[in-house]
Structure formats: C-alpha cells, structure tokens
Write an enzyme that holds these catalytic residues in place. Sequence first.
Site, PDB file in Angstrom:
ATOM      1  N   THR A 209       0.906  -1.299   0.101  1.00 30.45           N
ATOM      2  CA  THR A 209       0.130  -0.076  -0.061  1.00 30.45           C
ATOM      3  C   THR A 209       0.862   1.195  -0.099  1.00 30.45           C
ATOM      4  O   THR A 209       1.992   1.209   0.648  1.00 30.45           O
ATOM      5  CB  THR A 209      -1.034  -0.029   1.159  1.00 30.45           C
ATOM      6  OG1 THR A 209      -0.189   0.033   2.513  1.00 30.45           O
ATOM      7  CG2 THR A 209      -1.919  -1.331   1.282  1.00 30.45           C
ATOM      8  N   ASN A 211       0.827   4.964   1.501  1.00 32.94           N
ATOM      9  CA  ASN A 211       0.546   5.454   2.588  1.00 32.94           C
ATOM     10  C   ASN A 211       0.367   7.009   2.395  1.00 32.94           C
ATOM     11  O   ASN A 211       1.552   7.408   2.156  1.00 32.94           O
ATOM     12  CB  ASN A 211       1.256   5.182   4.067  1.00 32.94           C
ATOM     13  CG  ASN A 211       1.346   3.746   4.429  1.00 32.94           C
ATOM     14  OD1 ASN A 211       1.270   2.966   3.356  1.00 32.94           O
ATOM     15  ND2 ASN A 211       1.117   3.588   5.622  1.00 32.94           N
ATOM     16  N   GLU A 260      -4.360   4.317   3.377  1.00 31.21           N
ATOM     17  CA  GLU A 260      -3.334   3.560   2.601  1.00 31.21           C
ATOM     18  C   GLU A 260      -4.271   2.966   1.396  1.00 31.21           C
ATOM     19  O   GLU A 260      -5.329   2.758   1.436  1.00 31.21           O
ATOM     20  CB  GLU A 260      -2.592   2.539   3.304  1.00 31.21           C
ATOM     21  CG  GLU A 260      -3.591   1.747   4.140  1.00 31.21           C
ATOM     22  CD  GLU A 260      -2.800   0.689   4.923  1.00 31.21           C
ATOM     23  OE1 GLU A 260      -1.673   0.608   4.709  1.00 31.21           O
ATOM     24  OE2 GLU A 260      -3.492   0.144   5.619  1.00 31.21           O
TER      25      GLU A 260
HETATM   26  N1  RBF Z   1      -6.583  -3.685   8.612  1.00 31.87           N
HETATM   27  C1  RBF Z   1      -7.491  -4.146   9.555  1.00 31.87           C
HETATM   28  O1  RBF Z   1      -6.945  -4.245  10.783  1.00 31.87           O
HETATM   29  N2  RBF Z   1      -8.769  -4.554   9.416  1.00 31.87           N
HETATM   30  C2  RBF Z   1      -9.321  -4.441   8.142  1.00 31.87           C
HETATM   31  O2  RBF Z   1     -10.717  -4.884   8.020  1.00 31.87           O
HETATM   32  C3  RBF Z   1      -8.527  -4.113   7.175  1.00 31.87           C
HETATM   33  N3  RBF Z   1      -9.105  -3.975   5.489  1.00 31.87           N
HETATM   34  C4  RBF Z   1      -8.166  -3.883   4.738  1.00 31.87           C
HETATM   35  C5  RBF Z   1      -8.565  -3.588   3.273  1.00 31.87           C
HETATM   36  C6  RBF Z   1      -7.965  -3.480   2.461  1.00 31.87           C
HETATM   37  C7  RBF Z   1      -8.420  -3.456   1.040  1.00 31.87           C
HETATM   38  C8  RBF Z   1      -6.477  -2.848   2.613  1.00 31.87           C
HETATM   39  C9  RBF Z   1      -5.629  -2.484   1.651  1.00 31.87           C
HETATM   40  C10 RBF Z   1      -6.078  -2.909   3.831  1.00 31.87           C
HETATM   41  C11 RBF Z   1      -7.036  -3.314   5.052  1.00 31.87           C
HETATM   42  N4  RBF Z   1      -6.276  -3.261   6.328  1.00 31.87           N
HETATM   43  C12 RBF Z   1      -7.112  -3.641   7.360  1.00 31.87           C
HETATM   44  C13 RBF Z   1      -5.150  -2.747   6.415  1.00 31.87           C
HETATM   45  C14 RBF Z   1      -4.043  -3.727   6.625  1.00 31.87           C
HETATM   46  O3  RBF Z   1      -3.910  -4.044   8.052  1.00 31.87           O
HETATM   47  C15 RBF Z   1      -2.865  -2.998   6.322  1.00 31.87           C
HETATM   48  O4  RBF Z   1      -2.813  -2.673   4.741  1.00 31.87           O
HETATM   49  C16 RBF Z   1      -1.525  -3.679   6.565  1.00 31.87           C
HETATM   50  O5  RBF Z   1      -1.584  -3.689   7.994  1.00 31.87           O
HETATM   51  C17 RBF Z   1      -0.197  -2.746   6.083  1.00 31.87           C
HETATM   52  O6  RBF Z   1      -0.210  -1.627   6.807  1.00 31.87           O
HETATM   53 MG    MG Z   2       1.586   0.445   3.422  1.00 29.74          MG
END
Ligand code: RBF
Ligand code: MG
Length: 350
Positions: A209, A211, A260
Amino acid sequence: MRLFRHHTEVPAEARGAVVAIGNFDGVHRGHQAVIADAARQAHGLGTTQAVLTFEPHPREFFQPAQPPFRLTPFRIKVRQLEAMGVDNLFVLPFNSDLAAKSAEAFVVEVLSQGLDVAHVVVGYDFVFGHGRRGNNALLAELGRLHGFGITTVAPAASEGGEIFSSTRVREHLAAARPAAAAELLGRPWEIEGRVEHGEKLGRKLGYPTANFVLHEYLQPAFGIYAIKAGIDEGRETIWHDGVASFGYRPTVGGTHLVFEAHLFDWNGDLYGRHLRVAIIDYLRPEKKFDGLDGLRAQIDADCQAARRLLAAYEGPAPGAVARLPGPAHPASEPQSFYERALGPRQPSRR
Ligand code: RBF
Ligand code: MG
C-alpha cells in the site's frame, strides 16, 4: 490564470472584473454555478472574470483547534479553479486584519478601491465582514453606493434533488456515502499528497500500500473503499483502479490513523511520488481479524468487490472539470505567478 495574494496594487488588466466571491471549499457544483455566472457576465461586459477567496478558510482562522474539514486544501482549490479557466484568482490572507474589517470597509477597500469590480456574483448564503454582519442585501446596497451590481445565485440542486453544499458533501463523506458526495461535487472527492513510507507489512500480506497523511483534509468515514488512483505521468494523470483503507488497522495493533491505497495492476514503487486518490465507493467498515490469514482473505474479497464496482461505475469521472463558458483561456505561462507561488503545476486536465 494569475494568482494574487493581495487586493492592493492590482494591475489595470485585472481590475474591473466580474468577481465571484466565496470560500468555495470543494469547488462543488453550486460554486461552479456561481463562478460560471461571473464568467458569463464578464463575457457580456467584455471584461475579465475573477474569483475572490480567502486562505486560510475563515473557519480555520477562528477555530484553529477544530478537526480538519477541508474538501479542497489551498493548492487543490487553486488547481481546480485554474482548470476551469478562471482568468484571475484573488486569494486574500484571512488574518486578524481582514477579520476586523467591517462589511462596509471590505466593500470600499477590497472591492471598490482594490479590485474596482464591475459586478459581483455570490451564492444565496454569502455573508462577509466583521461578525459576519454583511449579507446579500447589504452587499447590494453598498454596491449601489459604489457603482457595481450584485447577482445572487439561488440555491441549486442535483438531479436527486439535493442542494449543493460543502457541509452536505462533508456529511456524506463522514457517513460513508462517497457517491452522494460526488454527485454534489461533480467529480469524486479526492485526497492527494506525497506517498509516505509505510510499515512494509502490506507487502508481506501480498497487498503493498501507498500511505498518506491527510493533513488538513477532512477525515472520511473509517473503512475500506473502492478508489481510482491518479499518477502524474508528464502532463497527464493516469487513473488506476484500486482499494484503500482508512482507519487504525486493529488487526495489526495500529496506534494511529492511516490512509493507505493499494493499486491493481501496478507494481512500481510509489514512495515519494505524488498521488491522487479519488474515492468512488464504500465497501465496509474495518474489522479486527484474529490473524493475517483472515485479513488476507477479506482483502482478496474486497479487491474482487472493488473491481466489480469500478467496472460498473457510471458517476462523474475522477478529476472532472466543468470548463467555464466564454472564450477559451490559455493555460498559464510557464513560470507564472501560480508556479512561483505554489511550485510546479500538477497536470490536471483530462
Ligand atoms: N486492517 C485491519 O485491521 N482490518 C481491516 O478490516 C482491514 N481491511 C483492509 C482492506 C484493504 C483493502 C486494505 C488494502 C487494507 C486493509 N487493512 C485492514 C489494513 C492492513 O492491516 C494494512 O494494509 C497492513 O497492515 C499494512 O499496513
Ligand atoms: Mg503501507
């Protein structure tokens, strides 16, 4: 477009304009109607059109501690107005001097002596001057006294019957209704900025991602979105489909808010690049998963859902610009005041 940060010593060719006045945060379809009316009248009178606005937003000046609320921070607003074809933009510093000016002093010093306006166009709810005591009736009365006319543009509504309003757009975004916000804006709402270093955990997840720090942007609803991400490629912005997450990332024990974006069909490094993220649709709230496997499976499903939604998307195009009526205005000269004041222009025309 020329950008002026003062109302004194305005060169002759920028005086005598038909001027649209307002805060214009969001440059939504109601603002666009006010500015287009000024352009039409300027064309009729054979003079230039101008926009007069304030920076910071008066609310940021009066309530510096309140949470960020801007739909269009300064340079985003400037870019949008420039892309519309505005001739001259006056951005007056909103400071204690300006806040202390009475409505009468504002009209005399800024509109009459400073800009020598030919005519003024404002929205129906425009207020101005110390204590917000000036309204459209007073503006019309002062205009008669100082030799310029006033047009008040009535409230206008979307096809869905909703009045164009910055407050309404903010409410939609805070309540996870990006499509409703886009209908009022005439384009999807965008966040843009330089991509920051993340924790690289996304890469391990299989979903790297980019940020962002939102700075003065309004915070939209926490959750997961379908997006289109705009990457500047020379003079053009190329839009890529993707997903974004805005929240605390409870699964990985996040302690601060992170916005992100993950782009489909893109595997280059985005770090340090300038990225625009147009928010198209809301997928779901964020959740706390027991582990990364659960999160990964959910992100897989999010990406599929987003691809479907984005393929079927029929709303306004990301970065859409409503060009002003009247003669086509040339783009700014290189090294214009705009670029000196704000840095290199981001290509924005579609
Ligand atoms: N992090 C969460 O803790 N819960 C989520 O429901 C969640 N959904 C995500 C959905 C998408 C499409 C993306 C790209 C990220 C999501 N994340 C979520 C964040 C994820 O934890 C994070 O991208 C990684 O930890 C890297 O920073
Ligand atoms: Mg990131």
